[in-house]
Design a protein around this motif. Sequence first.
Motif, mmCIF file in Angstrom:
data_model
loop_
_atom_site.group_PDB
_atom_site.id
_atom_site.type_symbol
_atom_site.label_atom_id
_atom_site.label_comp_id
_atom_site.label_asym_id
_atom_site.label_seq_id
_atom_site.Cartn_x
_atom_site.Cartn_y
_atom_site.Cartn_z
ATOM 1 N N UNK A 226 0.710 -1.137 0.154
ATOM 2 C CA UNK A 226 0.022 0.140 -0.001
ATOM 3 C C UNK A 226 0.801 1.136 0.069
ATOM 4 N N UNK A 227 1.904 1.261 0.679
ATOM 5 C CA UNK A 227 2.974 2.441 0.859
ATOM 6 C C UNK A 227 3.503 2.565 -0.517
ATOM 7 N N UNK A 228 4.031 1.494 -1.153
ATOM 8 C CA UNK A 228 4.880 1.947 -2.429
ATOM 9 C C UNK A 228 3.650 2.312 -3.505
ATOM 10 N N UNK A 229 2.344 1.973 -3.362
ATOM 11 C CA UNK A 229 1.547 2.599 -4.287
ATOM 12 C C UNK A 229 1.187 3.838 -4.123
ATOM 13 N N UNK A 230 1.122 4.296 -2.922
ATOM 14 C CA UNK A 230 0.641 5.627 -2.660
ATOM 15 C C UNK A 230 2.157 6.515 -3.073
ATOM 16 N N UNK A 231 3.321 6.107 -2.624
ATOM 17 C CA UNK A 231 4.343 6.565 -3.023
ATOM 18 C C UNK A 231 4.580 7.103 -4.865
ATOM 19 N N UNK A 232 4.161 5.787 -5.328
ATOM 20 C CA UNK A 232 4.118 6.201 -6.858
ATOM 21 C C UNK A 232 3.118 6.976 -7.260
ATOM 22 N N UNK A 233 1.921 7.157 -6.672
ATOM 23 C CA UNK A 233 1.030 8.012 -6.837
ATOM 24 C C UNK A 233 1.493 9.572 -6.500
ATOM 25 N N UNK A 234 2.230 9.540 -5.528
ATOM 26 C CA UNK A 234 2.566 10.948 -5.206
ATOM 27 C C UNK A 234 3.606 11.536 -5.969
ATOM 28 N N UNK A 235 4.722 10.633 -6.445
ATOM 29 C CA UNK A 235 5.499 10.622 -7.181
ATOM 30 C C UNK A 235 5.083 11.375 -8.711
ATOM 31 N N UNK A 236 4.177 10.399 -9.394
ATOM 32 C CA UNK A 236 3.338 10.787 -10.587
ATOM 33 C C UNK A 236 2.765 12.177 -10.545
ATOM 34 N N UNK A 237 2.270 12.401 -9.341
ATOM 35 C CA UNK A 237 1.318 13.662 -8.974
ATOM 36 C C UNK A 237 2.454 14.886 -9.322
ATOM 37 N N UNK A 238 3.716 14.736 -8.381
ATOM 38 C CA UNK A 238 4.602 15.757 -8.577
ATOM 39 C C UNK A 238 5.281 16.113 -9.784
ATOM 40 N N UNK A 239 5.492 14.757 -10.688
ATOM 41 C CA UNK A 239 5.948 15.308 -12.109
ATOM 42 C C UNK A 239 4.820 15.673 -12.674
ATOM 43 N N UNK A 240 3.490 15.363 -12.784
ATOM 44 C CA UNK A 240 2.638 16.110 -13.375
ATOM 45 C C UNK A 240 2.552 17.576 -13.170
ATOM 46 N N UNK A 241 2.933 17.946 -11.839
ATOM 47 C CA UNK A 241 2.797 19.379 -11.494
ATOM 48 C C UNK A 241 4.117 20.143 -12.206
ATOM 49 N N UNK A 242 5.193 19.411 -12.103
ATOM 50 C CA UNK A 242 6.383 20.007 -12.837
ATOM 51 C C UNK A 242 6.422 20.178 -14.052
ATOM 52 N N UNK A 243 5.663 19.291 -15.023
ATOM 53 C CA UNK A 243 5.530 19.393 -16.315
ATOM 54 C C UNK A 243 4.239 20.293 -16.365
ATOM 55 N N UNK A 244 3.410 20.545 -15.943
ATOM 56 C CA UNK A 244 2.405 21.355 -16.335
ATOM 57 C C UNK A 244 2.967 22.697 -16.074
ATOM 58 N N UNK A 245 3.998 23.214 -14.920
ATOM 59 C CA UNK A 245 4.442 24.568 -14.656
ATOM 60 C C UNK A 245 5.400 24.636 -15.896
ATOM 61 N N UNK A 246 6.082 23.783 -16.354
ATOM 62 C CA UNK A 246 7.110 24.036 -17.517
ATOM 63 C C UNK A 246 6.335 24.291 -18.771
ATOM 64 N N UNK A 247 5.163 23.512 -18.782
ATOM 65 C CA UNK A 247 4.333 23.853 -20.234
ATOM 66 C C UNK A 247 3.900 25.054 -20.134
ATOM 67 N N UNK A 248 3.238 25.470 -18.988
ATOM 68 C CA UNK A 248 2.734 26.750 -18.691
ATOM 69 C C UNK A 248 3.617 27.781 -19.162
ATOM 70 N N UNK A 249 4.664 27.751 -18.479
ATOM 71 C CA UNK A 249 5.802 28.714 -18.772
ATOM 72 C C UNK A 249 6.214 28.743 -20.063
ATOM 73 N N UNK A 250 6.164 27.670 -20.971
ATOM 74 C CA UNK A 250 6.594 27.801 -22.195
ATOM 75 C C UNK A 250 5.574 28.351 -23.167
ATOM 76 N N UNK A 251 4.397 28.315 -22.751
ATOM 77 C CA UNK A 251 3.236 28.490 -23.291
ATOM 78 C C UNK A 251 3.177 30.254 -23.146
#
Length: 258
Positions: A226-251
């Motif tokens: 359960x912890x490993x699933x939550x960790x992977x979800x958290x990491x995925x959300x952080x990467x999503x946020x990072x790419x969202x900020x990068x994409x928005x900045x480029x736009x």
Amino acid sequence: MIDWIHKRLTIQNRKIDYKDADYLKVIGAGLPRTGTSSLKAALEILGFGPCHHMAHVFEDAQRAEQFICAFDDRQVDFSELMKGYGSTVDAPTVVFYKDIHRTYPKAKIILTVRDSAEKWFESVQNTIGSSGTDLSYLIIVYPIRFIRLQCLVNRKVFQTWIKDYGSLGPHIHDLHNEKIIKENRKDDLLVFNVKEGWPPLCKFLDVPIPENIPFPNVNDTKHLQRIFRIIQFAGTMIWFGIFLVIGTTIYIFLRFMN
């Protein structure tokens, strides 16, 4: 969410004061997933705590970095790393059990084993396997520093197994156990299956069997999954946020340039 993960991983592993924790008295030489969590709980009941465990690597980034240095053959002060602990089990200390024993020569050594090599490897694959072998897991958790460091330590453990035993597989369990038995005198080592309970452990450590306290049975497989699933979800959300900020900045930049 990151704070919640950290608390879930460390709340049951916080160091508490023990009267005689100024000298490491027990060293676990058994592989992870051989009942090390149950042994940890038992040792702390018997007064040989706090007991170091892989879970403690989550708590202290500097500790994780020191173990990474040890894996890279850089000089590490194990007396400083083990300071304040009465015992240690599990990875990463199992890899350095001889170095730790040289630092604490009076410490007793316990080799935890499973019923079969196949059951051991199945448990590894169902829990810690992805963090030790899957590059995509490391990439996903990379933005979370304390998880990244623990993952790097775990990968070092698996790389050591491959170097020492040729490949990953059930054979590691038996080869490792044979090596530990050969490296130690019979009277200095307890080969222990946690299913045996208190009697052999207490006899080896020369302490009385606790009255009315059952031997701990810490089956943490579902908890870890359960912890490993939550960790992977958290990491995925952080990467999503990072790419969202990068994409928005480029736009915004391209709109401004036009």
